[in-house]
Design a protein around this motif. Sequence first.
Motif, short mmCIF file in Angstrom:
data_model
loop_
_atom_site.label_atom_id
_atom_site.label_comp_id
_atom_site.label_asym_id
_atom_site.label_seq_id
_atom_site.Cartn_x
_atom_site.Cartn_y
_atom_site.Cartn_z
N CYS A 1 15.15 -24.44 -17.49
CA CYS A 1 16.19 -25.44 -17.24
C CYS A 1 17.35 -24.80 -16.47
O CYS A 1 17.42 -23.60 -16.29
CB CYS A 1 16.68 -26.05 -18.55
N ASP A 2 18.26 -25.64 -16.00
CA ASP A 2 19.40 -25.17 -15.21
C ASP A 2 20.15 -24.04 -15.91
O ASP A 2 20.47 -23.01 -15.31
CB ASP A 2 20.39 -26.32 -14.99
N ARG B 1 18.37 -20.71 -16.04
CA ARG B 1 18.35 -20.04 -14.73
C ARG B 1 19.69 -19.40 -14.41
O ARG B 1 19.76 -18.27 -13.92
CB ARG B 1 18.02 -21.05 -13.62
N LYS B 2 20.76 -20.12 -14.68
CA LYS B 2 22.07 -19.55 -14.38
C LYS B 2 22.39 -18.42 -15.35
O LYS B 2 23.05 -17.45 -15.00
CB LYS B 2 23.17 -20.62 -14.44
N HIS C 1 7.65 -26.88 -12.61
CA HIS C 1 8.20 -28.01 -13.36
C HIS C 1 7.28 -29.21 -13.37
O HIS C 1 7.50 -30.17 -14.09
CB HIS C 1 9.57 -28.39 -12.81
N ALA D 1 8.83 -32.39 -15.82
CA ALA D 1 8.84 -33.80 -15.43
C ALA D 1 7.68 -34.03 -14.49
O ALA D 1 7.58 -33.33 -13.49
CB ALA D 1 10.16 -34.16 -14.75
N VAL E 1 21.08 -31.70 -21.65
CA VAL E 1 20.97 -33.06 -21.14
C VAL E 1 19.52 -33.53 -21.11
O VAL E 1 19.23 -34.71 -21.23
CB VAL E 1 21.61 -33.15 -19.73
N ILE E 2 18.58 -32.59 -20.96
CA ILE E 2 17.19 -33.01 -20.77
C ILE E 2 16.58 -33.62 -22.03
O ILE E 2 15.83 -34.58 -21.95
CB ILE E 2 16.32 -31.86 -20.21
N PHE F 1 18.01 -37.03 -22.14
CA PHE F 1 17.37 -37.92 -21.16
C PHE F 1 16.11 -38.55 -21.75
O PHE F 1 15.81 -39.70 -21.49
CB PHE F 1 16.98 -37.13 -19.90
N THR G 1 12.68 -31.22 -7.01
CA THR G 1 12.89 -30.78 -8.40
C THR G 1 14.06 -29.80 -8.51
O THR G 1 13.98 -28.81 -9.23
CB THR G 1 11.63 -30.07 -8.93
N THR G 2 15.14 -30.09 -7.80
CA THR G 2 16.27 -29.16 -7.76
C THR G 2 16.85 -28.84 -9.14
O THR G 2 16.73 -27.72 -9.62
CB THR G 2 17.40 -29.74 -6.88
N CYS G 3 17.49 -29.83 -9.76
CA CYS G 3 18.16 -29.54 -11.04
C CYS G 3 17.58 -30.41 -12.15
O CYS G 3 16.80 -31.33 -11.90
CB CYS G 3 19.67 -29.75 -10.90
N ASP G 4 17.96 -30.12 -13.38
CA ASP G 4 17.44 -30.85 -14.53
C ASP G 4 17.61 -32.35 -14.37
O ASP G 4 16.68 -33.13 -14.61
CB ASP G 4 18.20 -30.42 -15.80
N ALA G 5 18.81 -32.76 -13.97
CA ALA G 5 19.11 -34.18 -13.94
C ALA G 5 18.28 -34.90 -12.88
O ALA G 5 17.79 -36.01 -13.10
CB ALA G 5 20.60 -34.40 -13.69
N ARG H 1 15.34 -34.00 -11.84
CA ARG H 1 13.96 -34.08 -12.32
C ARG H 1 13.77 -35.21 -13.32
O ARG H 1 12.80 -35.96 -13.26
CB ARG H 1 13.54 -32.76 -12.98
N PRO I 1 23.52 -24.65 -6.14
CA PRO I 1 23.51 -23.75 -7.30
C PRO I 1 22.31 -23.93 -8.21
O PRO I 1 22.21 -23.23 -9.22
CB PRO I 1 24.81 -24.11 -8.01
N SER I 2 21.40 -24.83 -7.85
CA SER I 2 20.18 -24.92 -8.65
C SER I 2 19.29 -23.70 -8.40
O SER I 2 18.38 -23.43 -9.18
CB SER I 2 19.41 -26.21 -8.34
N ILE J 1 25.71 -26.52 -13.19
CA ILE J 1 25.36 -25.37 -12.35
C ILE J 1 26.48 -24.96 -11.39
O ILE J 1 26.70 -23.79 -11.16
CB ILE J 1 24.02 -25.60 -11.60
#
Lengths: 425, 425
Positions: A135-136, A139-140, A158, A339, A369-370, A373, B133-137, B139, B336-337, B370
């Motif tokens: 997840c974001d 990774r960060k 993913h 996803a 958040v996932i 969601f 599929t950049t960031c969690d949201a 996706r 930043p993803s 991120i």
Amino acid sequence: MSKRKQRFLRALGRSSEAVLRGMEAAAERPARLGYFIDLMRSVYVEDCLPQLPEEPAGRPGVVGLYCVMAPEELVYAAGALPLRLCGGSYEASCAGDELAPRDACPVVKASLGSTVLGAPSLYALCDMVVVPTTCDAKRKMAEELSRHQNVRVLEVPHVKESEGARRQWLEQLYGFKSDLERLTGNRIGRRGLAQAIALLGRARHQARRLYELRQGDLPAVRGSEAALALHAFAYDRAESWCEAMTLLNDEIAQRQADGRSAFDRRAPRIMLAGAPPVFPNWKLPLLIEEMGGMLVTDESCIGDRYLYDPVGAVENTMEDMMVALASRYLMPCTCPSFAPNEDRLFRLRQAVADFRIEGVLYHVLKGCVIYDFELLRVEALMAELGVPVLRIETDYNPEDIEQLRTRVEAFVEMIREKKRKGVGR
Amino acid sequence: MSKRKQRFLRALGRSSEAVLRGMEAAAERPARLGYFIDLMRSVYVEDCLPQLPEEPAGRPGVVGLYCVMAPEELVYAAGALPLRLCGGSYEASCAGDELAPRDACPVVKASLGSTVLGAPSLYALCDMVVVPTTCDAKRKMAEELSRHQNVRVLEVPHVKESEGARRQWLEQLYGFKSDLERLTGNRIGRRGLAQAIALLGRARHQARRLYELRQGDLPAVRGSEAALALHAFAYDRAESWCEAMTLLNDEIAQRQADGRSAFDRRAPRIMLAGAPPVFPNWKLPLLIEEMGGMLVTDESCIGDRYLYDPVGAVENTMEDMMVALASRYLMPCTCPSFAPNEDRLFRLRQAVADFRIEGVLYHVLKGCVIYDFELLRVEALMAELGVPVLRIETDYNPEDIEQLRTRVEAFVEMIREKKRKGVGR
């Protein structure tokens, strides 16, 4: 040792000891749970890993793992010890506050905090730290951690169903294997890997046994206890854990045969869904039970999902085993970072049937958040199955406990009432 | 049309018109900006796409894109029209509230809201919607969207430097190409793709010209105006946009030669960093300028980053072009993803030098963890460069405008004061 670190370890020890002592004192607790309580006490209160020699000289390589995508089999086959590092302590999350945004999840904050403090000391022991790109926040976090540790990022696809992604995932695992060989100086051979797969297979067999025992009408082990025993795998050698778990399962089976249980038969059967409770954040499991709920299962990646799925190696060639590991550590994983994630709904439906679930407590860790969601979809599924859902959003801060207690109590009571009326009909 | 949709379109039109009218009325605005203002008015106030025939019969395929990873060249080469769908409207984000968790970012909420309402109607026009599929949201949004639209998930690697990931990314683009061919019934040939690359190349050339003109001591275009013109590319045909942008650039160059500008020479030179302002959420660009700041650049993926990097195809074989596209749409992206994302710091350092930045306003969109994660590193870089940073966290709700105004004013004043003292020394 710095003052700050000393203070931190004292506070961590205090809150962990409070949880463990409460569990020790619980009525009708299986005696064999003592092993796991003691292990967690070593790690979180006494700050030592009983399975590691104190002297660095005789110590095997130590590989820290985040999430559940890096095959522990490879670590064992390289002669190293895997430890899981996802953090669950409130004190550590406070220490990590300055390294992560306010809205980051407490798992990441606690992991950062413990890494920077080097406490508990298992965070300072790791020769390599593996962070999958789930997840974001993870990774960060990996980026931040790499200032302090030897970080190995594991690229997780993913989209599980994608052919190219699966091939790349397999390549990632081959790369991970090479890195482990370089780190330890040990070649991972066919035989060693087969042995490691068999070793983890025995552990999974015991985890599965526990899982099935808990499907009984009146389990002789609490959900909070089972989760602790599974969680302890993160800090134990697989062999020792396996022995202790075999004894615990034997005892539970015996107690169930004798009709002994901590629960009463009318207690609502609850599943803890959503984000994992990571020790010592045992707030929700304990609260459900304190309020009279029968916590029968969870879907936590460090709980009932941790050791559930088997590795399907058939031929024991190196390639066959690697493909089997790649498949095991990707395909059945129902982390919401994937996803689409329809698999999760399938699993939840199955768990509701197997455990005859009467209520789902849906845990949203602030910042994750996932999981939030996917709540909509889980609610729709549970509505179809006639199972009520309570969404609880919280973090590691103990201050909301009274407010949570009221909500959990009302939820458990509501189900109990529904059950009573159902029986009367 | 449903009552709800009518109400939504009226509210969206009102808030968009307020922004556009304010920009129209601004002193010393380049006359040629009118084209872009009118285009945005068509889309957001009049709810029509001037570049599309009204009758579905003569309409080309329409491909909706999220983020900036799907090569628009492929869409053009297939004879289709690309439109960008990342949402910026407060009204739409409210409509999306029930489909996303409270802590999801407003971009995702607005996109979900507009999709479900089918308004503005560009959301209802798309024959295919591409979600990287950049960031969690994003996706999880893709999962939600696929209930309403023909969604094509594009798997973007999160580690740019990985060999395997890059190969897989190239395969993704080949797959995307096939999907476009299937959708439109047009084969993407070598020649057509070369033409599309050349077309986008001309657009990028003009975007680059604008970028360089704005590096002057006294730019004849406001940052809010430049950002609007670049943003308009999302809803225009590349040819038309290119013509209009050429005229705008000519005018800006002429005005700069004549010494005409909306700014005064002592205005602090500000960069808007962090999350992108998506129209009609023009809060921050306008506020910076209202408070006397000279907004000279941003790092927005729908602003100064949108059309910055060229496609490096050399040989114009199909393979060479595909590799060049894969490289262009992955490697220079500083979203930043990605992790690690050192490239972003490199770019920011360059921008500070090129634009002689005196202050950075760091935009954190609520829920975009991120960008917030990278704030620490950007602050460290800017401290090294002696550039003050103001972190502003906000969403699309206009209610915080007064509070933001006070903070931005104080920030701009502080830099102006610093400058004045510096000059006096």
